[in-house]
Design a protein around this motif. Structure first.
Motif, mmCIF file in Angstrom:
data_model
loop_
_atom_site.group_PDB
_atom_site.id
_atom_site.type_symbol
_atom_site.label_atom_id
_atom_site.label_comp_id
_atom_site.label_asym_id
_atom_site.label_seq_id
_atom_site.Cartn_x
_atom_site.Cartn_y
_atom_site.Cartn_z
ATOM 1 N N ALA A 160 0.687 -1.217 -0.038
ATOM 2 C CA ALA A 160 0.007 -0.056 0.018
ATOM 3 C C ALA A 160 0.934 1.402 0.154
ATOM 4 O O ALA A 160 1.947 1.289 0.708
ATOM 5 N N ARG A 161 0.402 2.199 -0.783
ATOM 6 C CA ARG A 161 1.035 3.268 -0.946
ATOM 7 C C ARG A 161 0.814 4.470 0.214
ATOM 8 O O ARG A 161 -0.489 4.830 0.359
ATOM 9 N N THR A 162 1.572 5.175 0.989
ATOM 10 C CA THR A 162 1.273 5.892 1.996
ATOM 11 C C THR A 162 1.814 7.367 1.658
ATOM 12 O O THR A 162 3.057 7.369 1.183
ATOM 13 N N ALA A 163 0.940 8.419 1.731
ATOM 14 C CA ALA A 163 1.592 9.659 1.440
ATOM 15 C C ALA A 163 1.498 10.495 2.848
ATOM 16 O O ALA A 163 0.488 10.255 3.610
ATOM 17 N N LEU A 164 2.701 11.040 3.212
ATOM 18 C CA LEU A 164 2.754 12.015 4.190
ATOM 19 C C LEU A 164 2.410 13.455 3.805
ATOM 20 O O LEU A 164 3.099 14.030 3.214
ATOM 21 N N ARG A 181 -3.546 5.541 1.447
ATOM 22 C CA ARG A 181 -3.647 6.356 2.515
ATOM 23 C C ARG A 181 -2.829 7.519 2.849
ATOM 24 O O ARG A 181 -1.757 7.666 2.173
ATOM 25 N N VAL A 182 -3.652 8.602 3.454
ATOM 26 C CA VAL A 182 -2.631 9.960 3.652
ATOM 27 C C VAL A 182 -2.558 10.119 5.201
ATOM 28 O O VAL A 182 -3.723 9.945 5.982
ATOM 29 N N VAL A 202 11.484 13.626 7.664
ATOM 30 C CA VAL A 202 11.839 12.352 7.039
ATOM 31 C C VAL A 202 12.080 11.119 7.992
ATOM 32 O O VAL A 202 11.904 10.068 7.598
ATOM 33 N N GLU A 203 12.490 11.591 9.268
ATOM 34 C CA GLU A 203 12.344 10.407 10.361
ATOM 35 C C GLU A 203 10.852 9.906 10.535
ATOM 36 O O GLU A 203 10.466 8.825 10.663
ATOM 37 N N LEU A 204 9.808 10.771 10.275
ATOM 38 C CA LEU A 204 8.567 10.510 10.642
ATOM 39 C C LEU A 204 8.222 9.756 9.248
ATOM 40 O O LEU A 204 7.318 8.577 9.376
ATOM 41 N N GLY A 256 6.259 4.550 7.245
ATOM 42 C CA GLY A 256 6.482 3.944 6.048
ATOM 43 C C GLY A 256 5.982 4.659 4.396
ATOM 44 O O GLY A 256 5.578 4.113 3.694
ATOM 45 N N ALA A 257 6.125 5.984 4.820
ATOM 46 C CA ALA A 257 5.625 6.717 3.739
ATOM 47 C C ALA A 257 6.944 7.094 2.785
ATOM 48 O O ALA A 257 7.920 7.446 3.208
#
Ligand code: PNS
Length: 167
Positions: free
Chosen positions: A5-9, A34-35, A80-82, A87-88
């Motif tokens: 699954a693709r996660t966007a942050l 998911r966002v 970037v740590e988040l 997993g984004a």
């Protein structure tokens, strides 16, 4: 959510969430499974903020109550740590104007240097939202103007509770 699954942050201050931010989340949902909306806070800047981070998180959750693919978290520290933690590999930012772009391009380049595997994607909100900013919404609310066209209903409620003059 499966491993592919693709996660966007989508990080920001969201003080408060505006219709421009909502537009960016809706666009991101078309690109990702998911966002994760990440509300930044800094203990040292807390006094400058209109809403506490918990209030901002709650307003965003309420504004996307009908969208199971939106998650809201608070964060401090490096973005970037988040991104790695949730997993984004995609960070989404809204760019309204050329003025926005300068700062955004600088951040994107620095984040790429820190985490080459994370890509920043700029999304352009509807032109009718191009002039909407959280800063101007805070001013309108504080001065008793009509903030209703610029924020979702949960935010309008919170603004009215904070500033009795708000229409
Ligand atoms: O809504 P904003 O205030 O424009 O959001 C800015 C934000 C929170 C996205 C940015 O300040 C940020 O990413 N802060 C986290 C600290 C960090 O990672 N800094 C290095 C980025 S180059």
């Amino acid at each position: 959510m499966d491993a592919t699954a693709r996660t966007a942050l989508y990080p920001g201050s969201f003080d408060p969430l505006t219709v421009g931010h909502v537009d960016v989340v809706r666009r991101a949902l078309r690109l990702a499974d998911r966002v994760v909306v990440a509300v930044s806070y800094s203990p040292t800047h807390a006094k400058k903020e209109l809403f506490a981070v918990e209030e901002r998180v709650e307003m965003i959750r309420q504004s996307f109550a009908d969208e199971a693919r939106v998650e809201v978290v608070e964060f401090q520290g490096l973005l970037v740590e988040l991104a790695r933690r949730v997993g984004a590999r995609v960070v989404v930012r809204g760019v309204r104007t050329v003025a926005d772009f300068e700062y955004e391009a600088q951040m994107a380049a620095m984040n790429r240097r820190l985490a080459p595997e994370v890509e920043t994607v700029f999304l352009v909100p509807e032109p009718e939202h191009a002039f909407v900013s959280a800063t101007l919404v805070r001013q309108i609310a504080a001065l008793g103007g009509d903030a209703s066209p610029f924020v979702p209903v949960p935010v309008l409620r919170a603004l009215r509770a904070r500033f009795p003059l708000v229409r």
